[in-house]
Motif scaffolding. Sequence first.
Motif, PDB file in Angstrom:
ATOM      1  N   ASP A  25      -5.764  -1.032   7.419  1.00 49.61           N
ATOM      2  CA  ASP A  25      -6.393  -1.466   8.664  1.00 49.61           C
ATOM      3  C   ASP A  25      -5.809  -0.735   9.873  1.00 49.61           C
ATOM      4  O   ASP A  25      -4.738  -0.111   9.804  1.00 49.61           O
ATOM      5  N   SER A  26      -6.484  -0.889  10.981  1.00 50.30           N
ATOM      6  CA  SER A  26      -6.016  -0.324  12.239  1.00 50.30           C
ATOM      7  C   SER A  26      -4.657  -0.894  12.602  1.00 50.30           C
ATOM      8  O   SER A  26      -4.422  -2.107  12.478  1.00 50.30           O
ATOM      9  N   GLY A  27      -3.736  -0.026  13.030  1.00 52.83           N
ATOM     10  CA  GLY A  27      -2.414  -0.450  13.457  1.00 52.83           C
ATOM     11  C   GLY A  27      -1.403  -0.639  12.348  1.00 52.83           C
ATOM     12  O   GLY A  27      -0.240  -0.930  12.620  1.00 52.83           O
ATOM     13  N   VAL A  28      -1.829  -0.463  11.094  1.00 49.76           N
ATOM     14  CA  VAL A  28      -0.938  -0.700   9.952  1.00 49.76           C
ATOM     15  C   VAL A  28      -0.187   0.576   9.585  1.00 49.76           C
ATOM     16  O   VAL A  28      -0.740   1.675   9.613  1.00 49.76           O
ATOM     17  N   THR A  29       1.090   0.417   9.238  1.00 50.72           N
ATOM     18  CA  THR A  29       1.893   1.496   8.665  1.00 50.72           C
ATOM     19  C   THR A  29       2.395   1.026   7.299  1.00 50.72           C
ATOM     20  O   THR A  29       2.899  -0.089   7.172  1.00 50.72           O
ATOM     21  N   LEU A  30       2.237   1.888   6.289  1.00 43.67           N
ATOM     22  CA  LEU A  30       2.635   1.553   4.926  1.00 43.67           C
ATOM     23  C   LEU A  30       3.864   2.345   4.519  1.00 43.67           C
ATOM     24  O   LEU A  30       3.919   3.557   4.710  1.00 43.67           O
ATOM     25  N   LYS A  31       4.838   1.651   3.960  1.00 43.06           N
ATOM     26  CA  LYS A  31       6.042   2.301   3.449  1.00 43.06           C
ATOM     27  C   LYS A  31       6.253   1.890   1.991  1.00 43.06           C
ATOM     28  O   LYS A  31       6.111   0.710   1.651  1.00 43.06           O
ATOM     29  N   TYR A  32       6.620   2.852   1.167  1.00 43.06           N
ATOM     30  CA  TYR A  32       6.893   2.560  -0.235  1.00 43.06           C
ATOM     31  C   TYR A  32       8.361   2.199  -0.376  1.00 43.06           C
ATOM     32  O   TYR A  32       9.250   2.999  -0.062  1.00 43.06           O
TER      33      TYR A  32
ATOM     34  N   GLU B  63       2.823   7.751  -1.164  1.00 45.18           N
ATOM     35  CA  GLU B  63       2.843   6.874  -2.333  1.00 45.18           C
ATOM     36  C   GLU B  63       2.246   5.500  -1.999  1.00 45.18           C
ATOM     37  O   GLU B  63       1.509   4.928  -2.804  1.00 45.18           O
ATOM     38  N   ALA B  64       2.569   5.004  -0.813  1.00 50.89           N
ATOM     39  CA  ALA B  64       2.069   3.693  -0.420  1.00 50.89           C
ATOM     40  C   ALA B  64       0.561   3.729  -0.177  1.00 50.89           C
ATOM     41  O   ALA B  64      -0.157   2.777  -0.515  1.00 50.89           O
ATOM     42  N   ILE B  65       0.072   4.817   0.410  1.00 50.74           N
ATOM     43  CA  ILE B  65      -1.366   4.951   0.635  1.00 50.74           C
ATOM     44  C   ILE B  65      -2.105   5.000  -0.696  1.00 50.74           C
ATOM     45  O   ILE B  65      -3.150   4.356  -0.872  1.00 50.74           O
ATOM     46  N   ALA B  66      -1.560   5.758  -1.659  1.00 52.90           N
ATOM     47  CA  ALA B  66      -2.186   5.847  -2.981  1.00 52.90           C
ATOM     48  C   ALA B  66      -2.233   4.479  -3.650  1.00 52.90           C
ATOM     49  O   ALA B  66      -3.233   4.111  -4.286  1.00 52.90           O
ATOM     50  N   ILE B  67      -1.168   3.692  -3.507  1.00 53.90           N
ATOM     51  CA  ILE B  67      -1.130   2.353  -4.099  1.00 53.90           C
ATOM     52  C   ILE B  67      -2.169   1.451  -3.436  1.00 53.90           C
ATOM     53  O   ILE B  67      -2.848   0.663  -4.111  1.00 53.90           O
ATOM     54  N   ALA B  68      -2.311   1.548  -2.114  1.00 53.55           N
ATOM     55  CA  ALA B  68      -3.322   0.755  -1.413  1.00 53.55           C
ATOM     56  C   ALA B  68      -4.713   1.063  -1.939  1.00 53.55           C
ATOM     57  O   ALA B  68      -5.548   0.162  -2.116  1.00 53.55           O
ATOM     58  N   ASP B  69      -4.990   2.327  -2.213  1.00 51.98           N
ATOM     59  CA  ASP B  69      -6.288   2.717  -2.773  1.00 51.98           C
ATOM     60  C   ASP B  69      -6.462   2.171  -4.186  1.00 51.98           C
ATOM     61  O   ASP B  69      -7.556   1.734  -4.567  1.00 51.98           O
ATOM     62  N   GLN B  70      -5.390   2.172  -4.964  1.00 52.25           N
ATOM     63  CA  GLN B  70      -5.463   1.626  -6.326  1.00 52.25           C
ATOM     64  C   GLN B  70      -5.721   0.125  -6.293  1.00 52.25           C
ATOM     65  O   GLN B  70      -6.464  -0.409  -7.128  1.00 52.25           O
ATOM     66  N   VAL B  71      -5.100  -0.563  -5.339  1.00 55.88           N
ATOM     67  CA  VAL B  71      -5.309  -2.000  -5.201  1.00 55.88           C
ATOM     68  C   VAL B  71      -6.776  -2.296  -4.892  1.00 55.88           C
ATOM     69  O   VAL B  71      -7.399  -3.179  -5.500  1.00 55.88           O
TER      70      VAL B  71
ATOM     71  N   GLU C 177       7.973 -13.781 -11.491  1.00 59.67           N
ATOM     72  CA  GLU C 177       7.660 -14.063 -12.887  1.00 59.67           C
ATOM     73  C   GLU C 177       8.161 -12.964 -13.819  1.00 59.67           C
ATOM     74  O   GLU C 177       7.926 -13.011 -15.025  1.00 59.67           O
ATOM     75  N   GLY C 178       8.824 -11.941 -13.255  1.00 56.19           N
ATOM     76  CA  GLY C 178       9.424 -10.896 -14.069  1.00 56.19           C
ATOM     77  C   GLY C 178       8.548  -9.694 -14.352  1.00 56.19           C
ATOM     78  O   GLY C 178       8.953  -8.797 -15.098  1.00 56.19           O
ATOM     79  N   ALA C 179       7.364  -9.630 -13.753  1.00 57.56           N
ATOM     80  CA  ALA C 179       6.480  -8.488 -13.971  1.00 57.56           C
ATOM     81  C   ALA C 179       6.952  -7.299 -13.127  1.00 57.56           C
ATOM     82  O   ALA C 179       7.380  -7.461 -11.976  1.00 57.56           O
ATOM     83  N   LYS C 180       6.870  -6.100 -13.700  1.00 55.60           N
ATOM     84  CA  LYS C 180       7.242  -4.900 -12.971  1.00 55.60           C
ATOM     85  C   LYS C 180       6.188  -4.610 -11.897  1.00 55.60           C
ATOM     86  O   LYS C 180       4.993  -4.754 -12.135  1.00 55.60           O
ATOM     87  N   ALA C 181       6.676  -4.183 -10.736  1.00 53.03           N
ATOM     88  CA  ALA C 181       5.758  -3.969  -9.625  1.00 53.03           C
ATOM     89  C   ALA C 181       6.264  -2.871  -8.704  1.00 53.03           C
ATOM     90  O   ALA C 181       7.467  -2.583  -8.645  1.00 53.03           O
ATOM     91  N   ASP C 182       5.320  -2.248  -7.998  1.00 52.85           N
ATOM     92  CA  ASP C 182       5.639  -1.356  -6.890  1.00 52.85           C
ATOM     93  C   ASP C 182       5.606  -2.184  -5.613  1.00 52.85           C
ATOM     94  O   ASP C 182       4.714  -3.025  -5.420  1.00 52.85           O
ATOM     95  N   ILE C 183       6.562  -1.944  -4.729  1.00 46.21           N
ATOM     96  CA  ILE C 183       6.675  -2.745  -3.509  1.00 46.21           C
ATOM     97  C   ILE C 183       6.296  -1.890  -2.305  1.00 46.21           C
ATOM     98  O   ILE C 183       6.852  -0.808  -2.092  1.00 46.21           O
ATOM     99  N   VAL C 184       5.330  -2.377  -1.538  1.00 40.16           N
ATOM    100  CA  VAL C 184       4.850  -1.679  -0.349  1.00 40.16           C
ATOM    101  C   VAL C 184       5.077  -2.562   0.870  1.00 40.16           C
ATOM    102  O   VAL C 184       4.768  -3.761   0.849  1.00 40.16           O
ATOM    103  N   GLN C 185       5.621  -1.971   1.922  1.00 43.04           N
ATOM    104  CA  GLN C 185       5.841  -2.711   3.168  1.00 43.04           C
ATOM    105  C   GLN C 185       4.710  -2.436   4.152  1.00 43.04           C
ATOM    106  O   GLN C 185       4.311  -1.290   4.347  1.00 43.04           O
TER     107      GLN C 185
ATOM    108  N   HIS D  66       6.065  -7.600   2.563  1.00 45.29           N
ATOM    109  CA  HIS D  66       6.437  -6.817   1.397  1.00 45.29           C
ATOM    110  C   HIS D  66       5.491  -7.221   0.274  1.00 45.29           C
ATOM    111  O   HIS D  66       5.521  -8.370  -0.185  1.00 45.29           O
ATOM    112  N   VAL D  67       4.655  -6.286  -0.133  1.00 43.63           N
ATOM    113  CA  VAL D  67       3.583  -6.557  -1.083  1.00 43.63           C
ATOM    114  C   VAL D  67       3.987  -6.044  -2.464  1.00 43.63           C
ATOM    115  O   VAL D  67       4.406  -4.893  -2.609  1.00 43.63           O
ATOM    116  N   TYR D  68       3.865  -6.908  -3.474  1.00 40.13           N
ATOM    117  CA  TYR D  68       4.213  -6.551  -4.846  1.00 40.13           C
ATOM    118  C   TYR D  68       2.928  -6.239  -5.617  1.00 40.13           C
ATOM    119  O   TYR D  68       2.084  -7.117  -5.818  1.00 40.13           O
ATOM    120  N   VAL D  69       2.797  -4.992  -6.058  1.00 41.78           N
ATOM    121  CA  VAL D  69       1.621  -4.543  -6.799  1.00 41.78           C
ATOM    122  C   VAL D  69       2.031  -4.329  -8.255  1.00 41.78           C
ATOM    123  O   VAL D  69       2.829  -3.433  -8.551  1.00 41.78           O
TER     124      VAL D  69
END
Length: 216
Positions: free
Chosen positions: A142-149, A38-46, A157-165, A180-183
């Motif tokens: 990037d190299s060395g990165v691990t993504l967790k959903y 899920e986190a990889i898919a979100i990174a691609d969407q970003v 600001e109250g916007a709904k988001a998916d959070i990726v670590q 922790h990235v808010y998409v």
Amino acid sequence: MKSLRLVFFALWCLSGLLRAQESNPAAAGFNKSASDPEAIAIADQVMQAMGGRTAWNNTRYIYWNFFGSRQLLWDKFTGNVRIDIPKENTVLQIHLHSNTGKAMVRGQVMTEPDSIAYYLDRAKSIWINDSYWLVMPFKMKDSGVTLKYLGKGNTEEGAKADIVQLTFEEVGRTPDNKYHVYVEETSRLVTQWKFLKTIRTPHLVSPPLERLCSVW
């Protein structure tokens, strides 16, 4: 017939995901096996929402101001970086690939090898920090990165988001840090992230220090 349509729909979704990943390939050393799909898919969407991988690859010059304290000019194609620090009357120039360059500190050109090496190391550290804070959404695979959903949440600001670590392994100068990235659900853009810093001492590892940042 209904089950057949569901199969076709699942295959269509899978093919779309594969196309997205092919258009945004991971860097060598990206920890795909430990990352959440899920986190990889979100990174691609970003990446797609920001203009796509091709546009990022074709971007050569980036100039920005880091919180009013310094200005940086980065030539992505050559690896040349110029850093101006007006309050210190200092200009640092470094070639990232060869770690060579020049330094003018408080108006004086550095000529001694030890001094040049010291300020080039400072320039490299500044670039690593400042560029990552600017272009981190482009570097989620990037190299060395691990993504967790981490699930869904809301920005300040109250916007709904998916959070990726994002966590790191043997890369950069602060590999113990995490983000922790808010998409946002609608735009698929990173509009906020939390920076969690772990301070290590010989006998103690402190709890992460958290800093909230918004992407304007």
